[in-house]
Motif scaffolding. Structure first.
Motif, mmCIF file in Angstrom:
data_model
loop_
_atom_site.group_PDB
_atom_site.id
_atom_site.type_symbol
_atom_site.label_atom_id
_atom_site.label_comp_id
_atom_site.label_asym_id
_atom_site.label_seq_id
_atom_site.Cartn_x
_atom_site.Cartn_y
_atom_site.Cartn_z
ATOM 1 N N LEU A 1 28.488 -27.204 9.307
ATOM 2 C CA LEU A 1 27.436 -26.925 8.257
ATOM 3 C C LEU A 1 28.019 -25.621 7.275
ATOM 4 N N GLU A 2 27.626 -25.838 6.208
ATOM 5 C CA GLU A 2 27.824 -24.713 5.273
ATOM 6 C C GLU A 2 26.518 -24.104 4.451
ATOM 7 N N ASP A 3 26.221 -22.818 4.943
ATOM 8 C CA ASP A 3 25.145 -22.220 4.381
ATOM 9 C C ASP A 3 25.695 -21.645 3.144
ATOM 10 N N ILE B 1 38.189 -16.666 5.800
ATOM 11 C CA ILE B 1 38.480 -16.147 7.370
ATOM 12 C C ILE B 1 37.705 -16.942 8.127
ATOM 13 N N PHE B 2 38.473 -17.650 9.168
ATOM 14 C CA PHE B 2 37.741 -18.386 10.236
ATOM 15 C C PHE B 2 37.970 -17.883 11.666
ATOM 16 N N SER B 3 37.083 -17.774 12.294
ATOM 17 C CA SER B 3 37.139 -17.414 13.916
ATOM 18 C C SER B 3 36.486 -18.184 14.830
ATOM 19 N N ILE C 1 22.156 -25.579 2.378
ATOM 20 C CA ILE C 1 22.985 -25.932 3.121
ATOM 21 C C ILE C 1 23.712 -27.444 2.714
ATOM 22 N N ARG C 2 25.026 -27.293 2.603
ATOM 23 C CA ARG C 2 25.714 -28.354 2.519
ATOM 24 C C ARG C 2 26.190 -29.051 3.676
ATOM 25 N N ILE C 3 26.271 -30.244 3.954
ATOM 26 C CA ILE C 3 26.833 -31.130 5.039
ATOM 27 C C ILE C 3 28.174 -31.641 4.441
ATOM 28 N N ASP D 1 26.611 -31.690 -1.144
ATOM 29 C CA ASP D 1 25.787 -31.185 -2.173
ATOM 30 C C ASP D 1 25.873 -29.649 -2.412
ATOM 31 N N ARG D 2 26.624 -29.613 -3.532
ATOM 32 C CA ARG D 2 26.961 -27.912 -3.861
ATOM 33 C C ARG D 2 25.562 -27.214 -4.431
ATOM 34 N N GLY D 3 24.800 -27.953 -4.880
ATOM 35 C CA GLY D 3 23.332 -27.314 -5.225
ATOM 36 C C GLY D 3 22.377 -27.218 -4.361
ATOM 37 N N VAL E 1 43.337 -15.506 7.926
ATOM 38 C CA VAL E 1 42.934 -15.893 6.622
ATOM 39 C C VAL E 1 43.283 -17.207 6.501
ATOM 40 N N GLU E 2 42.601 -18.250 6.071
ATOM 41 C CA GLU E 2 42.822 -19.534 6.012
ATOM 42 C C GLU E 2 43.319 -19.722 4.671
ATOM 43 N N GLY E 3 43.057 -19.038 3.546
ATOM 44 C CA GLY E 3 43.305 -19.456 2.239
ATOM 45 C C GLY E 3 42.684 -18.434 1.209
ATOM 46 N N PHE F 1 29.779 -20.318 19.161
ATOM 47 C CA PHE F 1 29.855 -20.505 17.399
ATOM 48 C C PHE F 1 31.244 -20.132 16.849
ATOM 49 N N TRP F 2 31.621 -20.919 15.923
ATOM 50 C CA TRP F 2 32.609 -20.843 15.118
ATOM 51 C C TRP F 2 32.137 -20.463 13.697
ATOM 52 N N PHE F 3 32.744 -19.522 13.221
ATOM 53 C CA PHE F 3 32.255 -19.230 11.725
ATOM 54 C C PHE F 3 33.556 -19.152 10.825
ATOM 55 N N GLY F 4 33.325 -19.665 9.558
ATOM 56 C CA GLY F 4 34.314 -19.482 8.461
ATOM 57 C C GLY F 4 33.735 -19.071 7.152
ATOM 58 N N PHE F 5 33.730 -17.728 6.981
ATOM 59 C CA PHE F 5 33.265 -17.061 5.767
ATOM 60 C C PHE F 5 34.235 -17.251 4.388
ATOM 61 N N GLU F 6 33.681 -17.630 3.484
ATOM 62 C CA GLU F 6 34.342 -17.558 2.147
ATOM 63 C C GLU F 6 33.925 -16.336 1.232
ATOM 64 N N MET G 1 29.333 -15.325 -0.413
ATOM 65 C CA MET G 1 29.814 -15.491 0.901
ATOM 66 C C MET G 1 29.434 -16.680 1.760
ATOM 67 N N HIS G 2 29.789 -17.783 1.396
ATOM 68 C CA HIS G 2 29.424 -19.177 1.960
ATOM 69 C C HIS G 2 29.764 -18.964 3.664
ATOM 70 N N ALA G 3 28.895 -19.232 4.397
ATOM 71 C CA ALA G 3 28.921 -19.142 5.839
ATOM 72 C C ALA G 3 29.025 -20.723 6.302
ATOM 73 N N ASN G 4 30.353 -21.072 6.868
ATOM 74 C CA ASN G 4 30.426 -22.112 7.735
ATOM 75 C C ASN G 4 30.206 -22.099 8.878
ATOM 76 N N PHE G 5 29.577 -22.694 9.658
ATOM 77 C CA PHE G 5 29.326 -22.474 10.968
ATOM 78 C C PHE G 5 29.125 -23.823 11.768
HETATM 79 P P1 ADP Z 1 34.691 -24.970 -0.163
HETATM 80 O O1 ADP Z 1 35.056 -23.969 -1.154
HETATM 81 O O2 ADP Z 1 34.770 -26.329 -0.218
HETATM 82 O O3 ADP Z 1 33.148 -24.794 0.476
HETATM 83 P P2 ADP Z 1 36.781 -23.858 1.925
HETATM 84 O O4 ADP Z 1 37.889 -24.551 2.193
HETATM 85 O O5 ADP Z 1 36.924 -22.644 0.665
HETATM 86 O O6 ADP Z 1 35.703 -24.777 1.148
HETATM 87 O O7 ADP Z 1 36.069 -23.119 2.928
HETATM 88 C C1 ADP Z 1 35.664 -23.840 4.323
HETATM 89 C C2 ADP Z 1 35.436 -22.978 5.428
HETATM 90 O O8 ADP Z 1 34.962 -23.815 6.530
HETATM 91 C C3 ADP Z 1 36.767 -22.465 5.824
HETATM 92 O O9 ADP Z 1 36.533 -21.080 6.114
HETATM 93 C C4 ADP Z 1 36.887 -23.022 7.377
HETATM 94 O O10 ADP Z 1 37.522 -22.193 8.114
HETATM 95 C C5 ADP Z 1 35.336 -23.402 7.751
HETATM 96 N N1 ADP Z 1 35.388 -24.300 8.811
HETATM 97 C C6 ADP Z 1 35.955 -25.514 8.691
HETATM 98 N N2 ADP Z 1 35.904 -26.285 10.122
HETATM 99 C C7 ADP Z 1 34.724 -25.381 10.656
HETATM 100 C C8 ADP Z 1 33.909 -25.461 11.904
HETATM 101 N N3 ADP Z 1 34.165 -26.580 12.637
HETATM 102 N N4 ADP Z 1 33.233 -24.396 12.267
HETATM 103 C C9 ADP Z 1 33.174 -23.561 11.602
HETATM 104 N N5 ADP Z 1 33.523 -23.495 10.235
HETATM 105 C C10 ADP Z 1 34.755 -24.216 9.734
#
Ligand code: ADP
Ligand code: MN
Ligand code: MN
Ligand code: MN
Length: 337
Positions: A310-312, A181-183, A295-297, A290-292, A165-167, A103-108, A228-232
């Motif tokens: 996906l983004e929860d 942050i992504f890992s 979960i956004r695809i 869909d930001r409303g 940190v990605e941004g 599992f890879w996670f990117g948290f905003e 803290m959107h969770a991208n996974f």
């Molecule tokens: P937004 O503000 O448009 O929702 P951001 O650019 O702030 O998007 O954040 C997107 C996040 O998605 C980043 O943290 C990034 O690392 C993460 N991400 C990108 N690809 C993947 C992936 N394959 N698996 C998990 N997270 C990912």
């Protein structure tokens, strides 16, 4: 001989929101390697983690980086164990089932820079309100962007420590900011978020600015809250190549809304109202771009032939990323694909 300052960091037992705690250990000739770190103990009766009569809890180092702000310093993220060596009930990290780092996670991480004297965000004039939100998001200039000095110092500190940190960006409300942050690995993503939070708190001390992690610190006023959107993703999603797989994974979340909300941060009903780019806390929905939705695809997923992540959008700024990741992994693994 050299003496290192090791800052052992852990999460206390407060409910519903755990806080960071830390204390310094002086160690001779530390190699800088995780495997050379010893367990340590602390008084769990002062952190709501043990009764006074048998107060010792253990700190098990799990992640170490150079402390970018302290001579000969290291930051040591720890799991809390009970005196018998078992995972303490406050230890969300130990509940993550992702030993192969599939599992890879990117948290905003969103947050407010907060003036502790006025009890308002930076950018709020004493005794009044700034202009309505609109110009602050990704802004530049002294009338719209507040606290950049702190944000920049934090970014440098994270990068120097080796945190991925990605941004960063200024957010919708005044004094509100975000870092991402992504890992590759759920535990590591959580470790990095917590150490980044720690660094931000400590930098804030220097400026007399508090960090407000609450998801709706301005209450019912017409200001955005903090998420803290969770991208996974996991191997399945990254290589899916079919809409049906994405639908099946999203559908697995539908019957467990309550279980997810339980670990998505305190007071989330104040934030998940259906307004301000959120879905209602009572509903479950998903959709492309869909930001409303809950979960956004991301739009790139169909564009890349239905592979990606996906983004929860429901976890809030004060949630524990360990518990969020643990729950998401459990649900994704239960999907009928
Ligand atoms: P937004 O503000 O448009 O929702 P951001 O650019 O702030 O998007 O954040 C997107 C996040 O998605 C980043 O943290 C990034 O690392 C993460 N991400 C990108 N690809 C993947 C992936 N394959 N698996 C998990 N997270 C990912
Ligand atoms: Mn973002
Ligand atoms: Mn954001
Ligand atoms: Mn997002």
């Amino acid at each position: 001989m050299s003496l290192s300052k090791l800052e052992y960091i852990w999460l206390d037992g407060y409910k519903p929101t755990q806080s960071l705690r830390s204390k310094t250990k002086i160690v001779k000739d530390f190699s800088g390697k995780l495997e050379d770190l010893e367990q340590w103990s602390f008084d769990g009766s002062s952190t709501e983690q043990a009764p006074g009569g048998s107060s010792d809890c253990l700190l098990k180092p799990v992640y170490v980086v150079k402390d970018p702000q302290r001579k000969n310093g290291y930051l040591v993220m720890c799991e809390v164990l009970s005196a018998d060596g078992s995972a303490h009930e406050s230890n969300g990290r130990a509940t993550i089932e992702d030993d192969d780092n599939d599992f890879w996670f990117g948290f905003e991480q969103e947050y407010f820079l907060w003036n502790p004297e006025t009890n308002k965000p930076l950018g709020f004039p004493a005794g009044g309100y700034p202009g309505p939100q609109g110009p602050y998001y990704c802004s530049v200039g002294a009338s719209n962007a507040y606290g950049r000095e702190i944000v920049e110092e934090h970014l440098d500190a994270c990068l120097e420590a080796g945190i991925n940190v990605e941004g960063i960006n200024a957010e919708v409300a005044t004094g509100q900011w975000e870092f991402q942050i992504f890992s590759k690995g759920a535990k590591q993503a959580g470790d990095q978020i917590w150490v980044a939070r720690y660094l931000l708190e400590r930098i804030g001390e220097k400026y007399g600015v508090a960090i407000n992690w609450h998801c709706k610190p301005l209450g019912a006023l017409d200001w955005n809250g903090s998420g803290m959107h969770a991208n996974f993703s996991n191997g399945l999603l990254r290589t899916a190549g079919s809409k049906a797989t994405f639908d099946a994974v999203c559908e697995a979340f539908r019957p467990v809304v309550k279980e997810h909300i339980a670990v998505y941060g305190a007071d989330n009903e104040l934030r998940l109202t259906g307004k301000h780019e959120t879905a209602s806390i009572h509903d479950f929905s998903y959709g492309v771009s869909d930001r409303g939705a809950s979960i956004r695809i991301p739009v790139l997923v169909p564009a890349k032939g239905w592979s990606g992540y996906l983004e929860d959008r429901r976890p809030n700024s004060a949630a524990d990323p360990y518990k969020v990741a643990a729950r998401i992994i459990k649900t994704v693994k239960s999907a009928k694909v």
